[in-house]
Motif scaffolding. Structure first.
Motif, PDB file in Angstrom:
ATOM      1  N   ARG A  19     -12.891 -14.847   2.683  1.00 44.69           N
ATOM      2  CA  ARG A  19     -13.460 -14.269   1.299  1.00 44.69           C
ATOM      3  C   ARG A  19     -13.290 -15.560   0.281  1.00 44.69           C
ATOM      4  O   ARG A  19     -13.679 -15.664  -0.938  1.00 44.69           O
ATOM      5  CB  ARG A  19     -12.702 -13.204   0.841  1.00 44.69           C
ATOM      6  N   LEU A  20     -12.724 -16.751   0.758  1.00 40.54           N
ATOM      7  CA  LEU A  20     -12.484 -17.584  -0.155  1.00 40.54           C
ATOM      8  C   LEU A  20     -13.989 -18.450  -0.400  1.00 40.54           C
ATOM      9  O   LEU A  20     -15.033 -18.291   0.206  1.00 40.54           O
ATOM     10  CB  LEU A  20     -11.712 -18.815   0.455  1.00 40.54           C
ATOM     11  N   ASP A  21     -13.805 -18.922  -1.656  1.00 41.29           N
ATOM     12  CA  ASP A  21     -15.057 -19.829  -2.298  1.00 41.29           C
ATOM     13  C   ASP A  21     -15.569 -20.654  -1.151  1.00 41.29           C
ATOM     14  O   ASP A  21     -14.724 -21.683  -0.957  1.00 41.29           O
ATOM     15  CB  ASP A  21     -14.796 -20.083  -3.559  1.00 41.29           C
ATOM     16  N   PRO A  22     -16.693 -20.760  -0.660  1.00 43.24           N
ATOM     17  CA  PRO A  22     -16.988 -22.077   0.267  1.00 43.24           C
ATOM     18  C   PRO A  22     -16.820 -23.231  -0.367  1.00 43.24           C
ATOM     19  O   PRO A  22     -16.398 -24.314   0.390  1.00 43.24           O
ATOM     20  CB  PRO A  22     -18.533 -21.581   0.444  1.00 43.24           C
ATOM     21  N   ARG A  23     -17.026 -23.621  -1.596  1.00 40.56           N
ATOM     22  CA  ARG A  23     -16.684 -24.599  -2.201  1.00 40.56           C
ATOM     23  C   ARG A  23     -15.033 -25.344  -2.009  1.00 40.56           C
ATOM     24  O   ARG A  23     -14.917 -26.314  -1.507  1.00 40.56           O
ATOM     25  CB  ARG A  23     -16.962 -24.829  -3.705  1.00 40.56           C
ATOM     26  N   THR A 130     -15.195 -18.947   9.433  1.00 42.01           N
ATOM     27  CA  THR A 130     -15.042 -18.150   8.503  1.00 42.01           C
ATOM     28  C   THR A 130     -15.874 -18.109   7.277  1.00 42.01           C
ATOM     29  O   THR A 130     -16.082 -17.416   6.225  1.00 42.01           O
ATOM     30  CB  THR A 130     -13.797 -18.293   7.886  1.00 42.01           C
ATOM     31  N   THR A 131     -16.942 -18.957   7.267  1.00 42.04           N
ATOM     32  CA  THR A 131     -18.072 -18.951   6.364  1.00 42.04           C
ATOM     33  C   THR A 131     -19.412 -18.762   6.871  1.00 42.04           C
ATOM     34  O   THR A 131     -19.749 -19.307   7.644  1.00 42.04           O
ATOM     35  CB  THR A 131     -17.967 -20.361   5.441  1.00 42.04           C
ATOM     36  N   LYS A 132     -20.091 -17.755   6.341  1.00 43.92           N
ATOM     37  CA  LYS A 132     -21.297 -17.699   6.679  1.00 43.92           C
ATOM     38  C   LYS A 132     -22.316 -18.706   6.331  1.00 43.92           C
ATOM     39  O   LYS A 132     -22.129 -19.345   5.451  1.00 43.92           O
ATOM     40  CB  LYS A 132     -22.130 -16.477   5.643  1.00 43.92           C
ATOM     41  N   PRO A 133     -23.229 -19.035   7.022  1.00 44.43           N
ATOM     42  CA  PRO A 133     -24.147 -20.320   6.987  1.00 44.43           C
ATOM     43  C   PRO A 133     -24.662 -20.283   5.461  1.00 44.43           C
ATOM     44  O   PRO A 133     -24.863 -21.195   4.835  1.00 44.43           O
ATOM     45  CB  PRO A 133     -25.256 -19.946   8.104  1.00 44.43           C
ATOM     46  N   MET A 134     -25.198 -19.139   5.009  1.00 46.23           N
ATOM     47  CA  MET A 134     -25.913 -18.988   3.476  1.00 46.23           C
ATOM     48  C   MET A 134     -24.938 -19.420   2.790  1.00 46.23           C
ATOM     49  O   MET A 134     -25.107 -20.263   1.755  1.00 46.23           O
ATOM     50  CB  MET A 134     -26.334 -17.623   3.508  1.00 46.23           C
ATOM     51  N   MET A 135     -23.528 -19.080   2.886  1.00 44.02           N
ATOM     52  CA  MET A 135     -22.632 -19.410   1.966  1.00 44.02           C
ATOM     53  C   MET A 135     -22.330 -20.883   1.871  1.00 44.02           C
ATOM     54  O   MET A 135     -21.965 -21.602   0.713  1.00 44.02           O
ATOM     55  CB  MET A 135     -21.310 -18.519   1.899  1.00 44.02           C
ATOM     56  N   LEU A 136     -22.246 -21.430   3.139  1.00 41.42           N
ATOM     57  CA  LEU A 136     -21.886 -22.679   3.233  1.00 41.42           C
ATOM     58  C   LEU A 136     -22.933 -23.648   2.673  1.00 41.42           C
ATOM     59  O   LEU A 136     -22.538 -24.523   1.863  1.00 41.42           O
ATOM     60  CB  LEU A 136     -21.833 -23.109   4.708  1.00 41.42           C
ATOM     61  N   THR A 137     -24.031 -23.333   2.666  1.00 44.65           N
ATOM     62  CA  THR A 137     -25.143 -24.014   2.124  1.00 44.65           C
ATOM     63  C   THR A 137     -25.151 -24.097   0.594  1.00 44.65           C
ATOM     64  O   THR A 137     -25.438 -24.870  -0.007  1.00 44.65           O
ATOM     65  CB  THR A 137     -26.520 -23.643   2.573  1.00 44.65           C
ATOM     66  N   ASP A 138     -24.996 -22.849   0.079  1.00 45.30           N
ATOM     67  CA  ASP A 138     -24.828 -22.506  -1.154  1.00 45.30           C
ATOM     68  C   ASP A 138     -23.698 -23.130  -1.864  1.00 45.30           C
ATOM     69  O   ASP A 138     -23.781 -23.999  -2.801  1.00 45.30           O
ATOM     70  CB  ASP A 138     -24.433 -21.032  -1.530  1.00 45.30           C
ATOM     71  N   GLY A 139     -22.533 -23.443  -1.073  1.00 49.93           N
ATOM     72  CA  GLY A 139     -21.332 -24.223  -1.692  1.00 49.93           C
ATOM     73  C   GLY A 139     -21.555 -25.557  -1.667  1.00 49.93           C
ATOM     74  O   GLY A 139     -21.238 -26.282  -2.657  1.00 49.93           O
ATOM     75  N   LEU A 140     -22.271 -26.212  -0.549  1.00 49.59           N
ATOM     76  CA  LEU A 140     -22.726 -27.583  -0.558  1.00 49.59           C
ATOM     77  C   LEU A 140     -23.632 -27.866  -1.760  1.00 49.59           C
ATOM     78  O   LEU A 140     -23.585 -28.837  -2.501  1.00 49.59           O
ATOM     79  CB  LEU A 140     -23.456 -27.934   0.873  1.00 49.59           C
ATOM     80  N   GLU A 141     -24.701 -26.985  -1.875  1.00 46.43           N
ATOM     81  CA  GLU A 141     -25.636 -27.248  -2.901  1.00 46.43           C
ATOM     82  C   GLU A 141     -24.689 -27.391  -4.433  1.00 46.43           C
ATOM     83  O   GLU A 141     -24.851 -28.236  -4.944  1.00 46.43           O
ATOM     84  CB  GLU A 141     -26.683 -26.083  -3.127  1.00 46.43           C
ATOM     85  N   SER A 142     -23.633 -26.331  -4.483  1.00 47.75           N
ATOM     86  CA  SER A 142     -23.088 -26.176  -5.830  1.00 47.75           C
ATOM     87  C   SER A 142     -22.224 -27.573  -5.831  1.00 47.75           C
ATOM     88  O   SER A 142     -22.206 -28.178  -6.915  1.00 47.75           O
ATOM     89  CB  SER A 142     -22.534 -25.091  -5.623  1.00 47.75           C
TER      90      SER A 142
END
Ligand code: ATP
Ligand code: MG
Lengths: 267, 287
Positions: A19-23, A130-142
């Motif tokens: 549940r941690l923030d992907p960033r 532990t990170t959904k691919p979607m969240m990972l890309t969202d985190g990278l984008e951010s």
């Protein structure tokens, strides 16, 4: 056969780590990697090893799952170990056969480097586990967003990555189908020299690429039909939120890094 | 009834490439009105221009000549193009090639996200859309784990979540097995009947056409026939000439008629035909 390749596999779960923030997770992995490379003595690994162990325990990702992910790199680990054990000299001679010898420093170095590599691989795969691919890309984008000002197309890069992730299974399925079709026509991918086998790939790759471009064309049209026009004015259903949970995890990571830096200075 | 889409004398040429003089005329002076809330079916052989017509309805391609007006907005007007695309959603043939995300619910959210809607509302719309196509329980799944029919339902949800007034389906069942076809057709009809969406359905399956309000027959870039299914399917000679079949019941009726059995030519539904034959079984036996 080809479907066994596991790329950036996600282990579904609902743990603290999941549940941690992907960033935060991306930054923590970077800190972890730097920490591994700063460490120059064995006892420095105590910090990273404990940190990693705690992360694994909390995440509830089964060790068996983690070890399975290590299989593809096993060969690299063995090579690293063997090369170092013979090349690094110094200390007592432990074994000697002709010009080959194993000396104490060689063993130390080999174990040290393999330990570092193993932790590096497990540490970074914990991110994808532990990170959904979607969240990972969202985190990278951010995380890349500040770089927009210097012309880095952060949204487009993230979009490209998530589309690639979306289409990996589809294209793997298609490769399987094409291979079977070519096998039925008498193609042979298993025997012969490397050159012959590489040539055998051509009848697979050409239809695969043609189909991929056709898919790309249709997907672009479908995205446009759904009002896609780049990252501007776009909102997200699951906006990233930095919470207290992330603060705590961040603090622990900083402590781990500080521990390593301090022991290094103190020694 | 008011017209949601007006196609006025549209001609469209595909250019092979920019320098090339050779053009393919995909639409040739086509005019058509789509009534709000109606169900329009478009049929025609391969290459007759159906997909090209569909792409005109939300400005994916712009007419070479003539114009398309959607809810009062001309598709040529750049300022309102996004409004047009929001009002007229589109579902394509291959469900695999219209999904952007590796998770079902994220894919459904894609459209609303592009519209810049606040997160809570996107969530609500995604849940609503998934429920309306019966895919809510699959919201966390990856698209490649779903059957063809299920994927197409997710694609429909992705359009429904944008709250369009009209949905254009370009051969949505062409790649599906009979069960998937039925699932998708049931949803299309539900969207029309219960949610009042205007539907344009392009198809090769004549049986999908019989319950439309209006059938449009295309041939070689022209609209050659337009009317109620019953009006269209009695003209089976003309349809055959355009390379098309008629629905099974209509075809059977016409063949029986040729053999001298009295079957009214306005029967195009299976049920109707069965009823008629059952009722007249006694006299039919005598024939
Ligand atoms: N991108 C393109 N470039 C050039 N010509 C095209 C292009 N797309 C379609 N055409 C041509 O335009 C004509 C109409 O095509 P369209 O795709 O609209 O037909 P269709 O009725 O949808 O056919 P189908 O049933 O095969 O889907 C055809 O002659 C086709 O070859
Ligand atoms: Mg078509």
């Amino acid at each position: 056969m080809i479907r066994d390749i596991t790329l950036g596999q996600y282990y579904p779960g609902d743990s603290f780590i999941h549940r941690l923030d992907p960033r935060l997770k991306i930054i923590a992995v970077l800190v972890f990697i730097v920490a591994l490379f700063i460490t120059s003595e064995f006892y420095g690994f105590i910090f990273t090893a404990v940190y990693l162990a705690v992360v694994i325990i909390i995440s509830k990702v089964p060790p068996r799952f983690i070890l399975r992910g290590m299989k593809p790199v096993l060969l690299i680990l063995i090579c690293t170990f063997i090369i170092n054990i013979f090349v690094i000299k110094g200390g007592d001679v432990i074994f000697k056969l002709g010009f080959l010898s194993i000396e104490q420093n060689g063993i130390k170095m080999a174990v040290f480097l393999v330990t570092r590599l193993v932790m590096l691989i497990i540490g970074s795969s914990m991110l994808t586990f532990t990170t959904k691919p979607m969240m990972l890309t969202d985190g990278l984008e951010s995380l890349m967003n500040p770089l927009k000002k210097v012309g880095v197309p952060s949204h487009e890069l993230a979009m490209m990555m998530s589309i690639a992730l979306r289409f990996i299974p589809t294209l793997l399925e298609e490769t399987d189908k094409i291979m079977k079709a070519q096998l039925a026509r008498g193609a042979d991918f298993e025997t012969g020299s490397i050159v012959k086998r590489a040539k055998g790939l051509i009848p697979i790759l050409i239809p695969l690429f043609i189909s991929a471009f056709r898919r790309a064309d249709e997907l672009a049209m479908a995205m446009e039909a759904r009002c896609y026009r780049g990252g501007e004015n776009r909102t997200r259903m699951n906006a990233l939120k930095f919470s207290i949970r992330d603060l705590v995890a961040g603090a622990v990571t900083v402590l781990m890094a500080a521990g390593i830096v301090i022991t290094k200075i103190a020694m | 009834m008011e017209n949601i889409i007006q196609i006025r004398d549209v001609t469209f040429d595909y250019h092979r490439n920019s320098e090339d003089e050779v053009t393919i005329r995909a639409l040739n002076h086509v005019s058509l009105d789509i009534e709000k809330g109606s169900f329009t079916a478009v049929i025609g052989v391969n290459g007759s221009g159906k997909s090209t017509l569909a792409k005109h309805l939300n400005g994916l391609v712009l007419p070479t000549e003539g114009e398309v007006v959607v809810c009062g907005f001309n598709t040529k007007d750049n300022e309102t193009l996004w409004e047009v695309r929001r009002k007229v959603g589109m579902v394509f043939q291959n469900p695999d090639n219209q999904m952007v995300s590796a998770v079902v619910e994220d894919d459904v959210a894609f459209g609303p996200e592009n519209l810049g809607i606040p997160p809570q509302e996107i969530r609500a719309r995604v849940d609503m859309a998934l429920q309306s196509v019966g895919m809510y329980d699959f919201r966390k799944k990856a698209p490649h784990m779903l059957s063809g029919g299920q994927k197409q339902r997710v694609a429909i949800a992705g359009v429904v979540a944008m709250l369009p007034e009209c949905i254009v389906f370009d051969e949505p069942t062409a790649m599906l097995d009979p069960r998937g076809r039925k699932e998708v057709l049931d949803i299309i009809h539900k969207l029309n009947k219960e949610d009042g969406k205007t539907i344009v359905l392009i198809t090769h399956f004549m049986d999908e056409v019989v319950d439309a309000d209006k059938v449009v027959v295309m041939d070689n870039g022209h609209i050659i026939m337009e009317g109620k299914p019953k009006e269209i399917f009695v003209r089976n000679e003309e349809l055959h000439k355009a390379g098309l079949d008629v629905p099974f019941a209509a075809e059977l009726g016409s063949r029986l008629r040729k053999r001298g059995i009295e079957i009214p030519d306005n029967i195009i539904f299976m049920e109707e035909l069965a009823d008629y034959i059952a009722e007249n079984a006694g006299s039919a036996k005598n024939l």
